[in-house]
Write a protein that holds these residues in place. Structure first.
Motif, PDB file in Angstrom:
ATOM      1  N   PRO A  23       7.721  -2.916  -3.916  1.00 33.98           N
ATOM      2  CA  PRO A  23       6.522  -4.325  -3.732  1.00 33.98           C
ATOM      3  C   PRO A  23       6.666  -5.234  -3.569  1.00 33.98           C
ATOM      4  O   PRO A  23       6.112  -5.749  -3.139  1.00 33.98           O
ATOM      5  CB  PRO A  23       6.519  -3.867  -5.414  1.00 33.98           C
ATOM      6  CG  PRO A  23       6.985  -2.144  -5.745  1.00 33.98           C
ATOM      7  CD  PRO A  23       7.923  -2.007  -4.482  1.00 33.98           C
ATOM      8  N   ARG A  26       6.170  -6.361  -0.398  1.00 33.44           N
ATOM      9  CA  ARG A  26       5.167  -6.213   0.583  1.00 33.44           C
ATOM     10  C   ARG A  26       4.347  -8.076   0.204  1.00 33.44           C
ATOM     11  O   ARG A  26       3.949  -8.068   0.491  1.00 33.44           O
ATOM     12  CB  ARG A  26       4.162  -5.325  -0.655  1.00 33.44           C
ATOM     13  CG  ARG A  26       4.022  -3.987   0.693  1.00 33.44           C
ATOM     14  CD  ARG A  26       3.202  -2.845  -0.632  1.00 33.44           C
ATOM     15  NE  ARG A  26       3.748  -1.896  -1.346  1.00 33.44           N
ATOM     16  CZ  ARG A  26       3.285  -0.935  -2.090  1.00 33.44           C
ATOM     17  NH1 ARG A  26       3.028  -1.782  -2.513  1.00 33.44           N
ATOM     18  NH2 ARG A  26       4.274  -0.297  -1.962  1.00 33.44           N
ATOM     19  N   ARG A  27       4.847  -8.221  -1.188  1.00 30.59           N
ATOM     20  CA  ARG A  27       4.711  -9.249  -1.721  1.00 30.59           C
ATOM     21  C   ARG A  27       4.898 -10.895  -0.546  1.00 30.59           C
ATOM     22  O   ARG A  27       3.839 -11.772  -0.173  1.00 30.59           O
ATOM     23  CB  ARG A  27       5.089 -10.426  -2.570  1.00 30.59           C
ATOM     24  CG  ARG A  27       4.805  -9.264  -4.136  1.00 30.59           C
ATOM     25  CD  ARG A  27       5.466 -10.054  -5.498  1.00 30.59           C
ATOM     26  NE  ARG A  27       6.213 -11.028  -5.798  1.00 30.59           N
ATOM     27  CZ  ARG A  27       4.944 -11.721  -6.238  1.00 30.59           C
ATOM     28  NH1 ARG A  27       4.178 -11.691  -7.273  1.00 30.59           N
ATOM     29  NH2 ARG A  27       5.476 -13.421  -6.240  1.00 30.59           N
ATOM     30  N   VAL A  29       4.468 -10.072   2.616  1.00 27.27           N
ATOM     31  CA  VAL A  29       2.944 -10.034   3.616  1.00 27.27           C
ATOM     32  C   VAL A  29       2.145 -10.307   3.397  1.00 27.27           C
ATOM     33  O   VAL A  29       1.162 -10.829   3.991  1.00 27.27           O
ATOM     34  CB  VAL A  29       3.341  -8.136   4.006  1.00 27.27           C
ATOM     35  CG1 VAL A  29       2.275  -7.696   4.648  1.00 27.27           C
ATOM     36  CG2 VAL A  29       4.476  -7.324   4.598  1.00 27.27           C
TER      37      VAL A  29
END
Length: 144
Positions: A23, A26-27, A29
């Motif tokens: 997670p 993912r930040r 991206v």
């Protein structure tokens, strides 16, 4: 926000973000899109190879600090929030992405065209993201 969160085992208020390294990554991206992190990773390798041995500790320390901030973001239940790790990393990401584009350009006419197309794609992505931000925040501020 951090100290109360440490006592409570979570964030200092409100919602609990996801924990874990995935997670947190993912930040990146969400903020940079899918291409810039990949270009920056390649550029970081290029910068490491091109940097003189006496300057490598500075580059290594900066990259390590960014990695530690991402790890802290992912492993501490959101004690570090609001994209602080990404803001700190922005100069390194920009420089490393530029190194990748420069290396691509140095590969001749085809490389220059490829770098130009990548740069145009990045510009379109960034302008689209900027337009989305402006639309969101003017609506939130009730501006015309």
């Amino acid at each position: 926000e951090i100290l109360p969160g440490l006592g409570q085992g979570g964030v200092g208020g409100g919602d609990m973000p996801e924990t874990g390294l995935l997670p947190a990554l993912r930040r990146w991206v969400i903020f940079y899109g899918p291409a810039i992190p990949v270009l920056a990773a390649g550029g970081l390798v290029l910068l490491w190879r091109q940097t003189s041995p006496e300057r490598r500790p500075v580059l290594g320390a900066y990259a390590l600090a960014v990695a530690l901030l991402v790890a802290l973001r992912g492993l501490t239940a959101g004690l570090f929030k609001d994209l602080k790790e990404i803001e700190f990393a922005a100069p390194l990401v920009a420089t490393a992405t530029g190194a990748t584009l420069e290396a691509l350009t140095a590969r001749g006419r085809g490389g220059a065209w490829a770098a130009g197309l990548v740069l145009a794609g990045l510009a379109v992505f960034c302008l689209g993201r900027y337009a989305g931000y402006v639309a969101t925040y003017t609506r939130l501020a009730a501006l015309p």
